[in-house]
Design an enzyme around this catalytic site. Structure first.
Site, PDB file in Angstrom:
ATOM      1  CG  ASP A  67      -5.015  -4.226  -2.154  1.00  0.00           C
ATOM      2  OD1 ASP A  67      -6.232  -4.373  -2.285  1.00  0.00           O
ATOM      3  OD2 ASP A  67      -4.483  -3.122  -1.979  1.00  0.00           O
ATOM      4  CG  ASN A 136       1.468   5.871   2.022  1.00  0.00           C
ATOM      5  OD1 ASN A 136       0.724   5.595   1.088  1.00  0.00           O
ATOM      6  ND2 ASN A 136       1.936   4.954   2.849  1.00  0.00           N
ATOM      7  CG  HIS A 138      -0.903   2.997  -0.366  1.00  0.00           C
ATOM      8  ND1 HIS A 138      -0.936   2.812   0.997  1.00  0.00           N
ATOM      9  CD2 HIS A 138      -2.200   3.022  -0.750  1.00  0.00           C
ATOM     10  CE1 HIS A 138      -2.186   2.720   1.394  1.00  0.00           C
ATOM     11  NE2 HIS A 138      -2.974   2.848   0.369  1.00  0.00           N
ATOM     12  CD  GLU A 143       2.006   0.973   2.387  1.00  0.00           C
ATOM     13  OE1 GLU A 143       1.947   2.183   2.082  1.00  0.00           O
ATOM     14  OE2 GLU A 143       1.182   0.440   3.130  1.00  0.00           O
TER      15      GLU A 143
HETATM   16  C1  F6R Z   1      -7.438  -0.953  -1.670  1.00  0.00           C
HETATM   17  C2  F6R Z   1      -6.310  -0.232  -2.219  1.00  0.00           C
HETATM   18  C3  F6R Z   1      -5.742   0.974  -1.558  1.00  0.00           C
HETATM   19  C4  F6R Z   1      -6.760   2.109  -1.442  1.00  0.00           C
HETATM   20  C5  F6R Z   1      -6.147   3.319  -0.757  1.00  0.00           C
HETATM   21  C6  F6R Z   1      -7.160   4.430  -0.548  1.00  0.00           C
HETATM   22  O1  F6R Z   1      -7.739  -2.083  -2.456  1.00  0.00           O
HETATM   23  O2  F6R Z   1      -5.819  -0.658  -3.198  1.00  0.00           O
HETATM   24  O3  F6R Z   1      -4.631   1.417  -2.288  1.00  0.00           O
HETATM   25  O4  F6R Z   1      -7.216   2.455  -2.722  1.00  0.00           O
HETATM   26  O5  F6R Z   1      -5.620   2.948   0.492  1.00  0.00           O
HETATM   27  O6  F6R Z   1      -8.095   3.988   0.399  1.00  0.00           O
HETATM   28  P1  F6R Z   1      -9.397   4.830   0.728  1.00  0.00           P
HETATM   29  O7  F6R Z   1     -10.264   4.776  -0.475  1.00  0.00           O
HETATM   30  O8  F6R Z   1     -10.024   4.109   1.910  1.00  0.00           O
HETATM   31  O9  F6R Z   1      -8.941   6.217   1.063  1.00  0.00           O
END
Ligand code: F6R
Length: 243
Positions: A67, A136, A138, A143
Site C-alpha cells: 500500500d 482493527n 486491517h 479496513e
Molecule cells: C503497512 C500495512 C499495515 C500494517 C499495519 C500494522 O504496509 O500494510 O497493514 O501492517 O497497520 O502496522 P504496525 O506494524 O505499525 O503495527
C-alpha cells in the site's frame, strides 16, 4: 497454518527473516509482497544483515508493496516508498526497477490501481506476501467494512488508523485521508503468506483474526481460508490466544 511463538520482538524478526531468506535461497528470483509499519523494521534490518554477510542476494528479486498513502510523493519522508528505501532497498542489491509501491502521487485512482494489479499479474503473482496486523484487523489498508475488497483500490482511512499513524506525522491533520492498497483478493492470491505480530496491544485482535469468525469486519480473518499461512508472533501478542 504454521505457527511460531517467539519470546521477544527480536526473535520474531529473526525467525521471519530466516523464512524470507530461505525463500530467496530456494528461489532467488522470488516475487515478494512487502509491508511497512513498525512491525517489520527489525525483520528488514535482519535481511540487510543477511545480505551484508553474503547469505542472500536480492539481485533477481521482484517486490510489490501492499500500500501507499494517496497524495504523498515517493520523496515524502512518511511515504511507504521512502520507508522501503530507508529500511531495505537502499542497503541491498535489488534492482530499483524491480521494486514497486502503488503510485500515491497519481491522482487517478483507477489508473494507479489497475496498473498495479496488472504489474503483479505480469510478474506471475506473489510468491511470499509479508503482512503486519492493524489494531482493527486491517491487512494492507483493507479496513473493516461490510465486504472483502478484491483488487487494488483506493480506500478512505478510518479515524482509528489515522490516529494510530499520527505519531509519524506532525499531527493527525497531516495524515492523508486515503490510500491505495492491494485488495484482500490480491493478498489471498499470494502463494504463501507470512504474518508477523508483536506486542500485547495486538493480543485481542490476533485472537479475533485467527479464532473468531471469518468476517470483513476483521479483514485479517480471511487468512483462515488461505492454504499456506505462517504466523510468527511474540509471546506478548500470543497472550490473547491463551485467554
Ligand atoms: C503497512 C500495512 C499495515 C500494517 C499495519 C500494522 O504496509 O500494510 O497493514 O501492517 O497497520 O502496522 P504496525 O506494524 O505499525 O503495527
Amino acid at each position: 497454518m504454521q505457527l511460531f511463538i517467539e519470546e521477544t520482538y527480536e526473535d520474531m524478526s529473526r525467525r521471519a527473516a530466516d523464512l524470507i531468506a530461505a525463500q530467496l535461497i530456494v528461489d532467488p528470483a522470488s516475487t515478494l509482497g512487502l509491508a511497512t509499519g513498525s512491525t517489520p523494521i527489525g525483520l528488514y534490518a535482519d535481511l540487510v544483515e543477511d545480505f551484508q554477510a553474503d547469505r542472500i542476494s536480492f539481485e533477481q528479486v521482484t517486490t510489490f508493496n501492499l500500500d501507499e498513502y494517496r497524495g504523498l510523493s515517493p520523496e515524502h519522508d512518511q511515504s511507504y516508498r521512502y520507508f522501503m528505501q530507508k529500511n531495505l532497498f537502499d542497503h541491498v542489491d535489488i534492482d530499483p526497477e524491480a521494486t514497486s509501491v502503488p503510485d500515491g502521487a497519481n491522482p487517478d485512482a483507477q489508473a494507479a490501481c489497475e496498473s498495479y494489479e496488472q504489474a503483479i499479474s505480469e510478474a506471475g503473482g506473489i510468491d511470499l506476501q509479508l503482512l503486519g496486523l492493524g489494531h482493527n484487523g486491517h491487512i494492507g489498508f483493507n479496513e473493516p467494512c461490510d465486504h472483502f475488497p478484491v483488487r487494488t483500490h483506493e480506500v478512505a482511512l478510518t479515524e482509528s488508523t489515522r490516529r494510530a499513524n499520527a505519531r509519524f506525522f506532525a499531527g493527525e491533520d497531516e495524515v492523508p485521508t486515503a490510500a491505495y492498497t492491494m485488495g484482500v483478493g490480491t493478498v489471498m492470491a499470494a502463494r504463501r503468506v507470512l504474518m508477523i505480530v508483536t506486542g500485547a496491544d495486538k493480543a485481542d485482535i490476533l485472537h479475533r483474526a485467527f479464532c473468531g469468525p471469518v468476517t470483513p469486519w476483521v479483514p485479517a480473518s480471511i487468512l483462515q481460508f488461505h492454504p499456506d499461512v505462517t504466523l510468527i508472533c511474540d509471546e506478548a501478542a500470543w497472550s490473547g490466544m491463551k485467554a
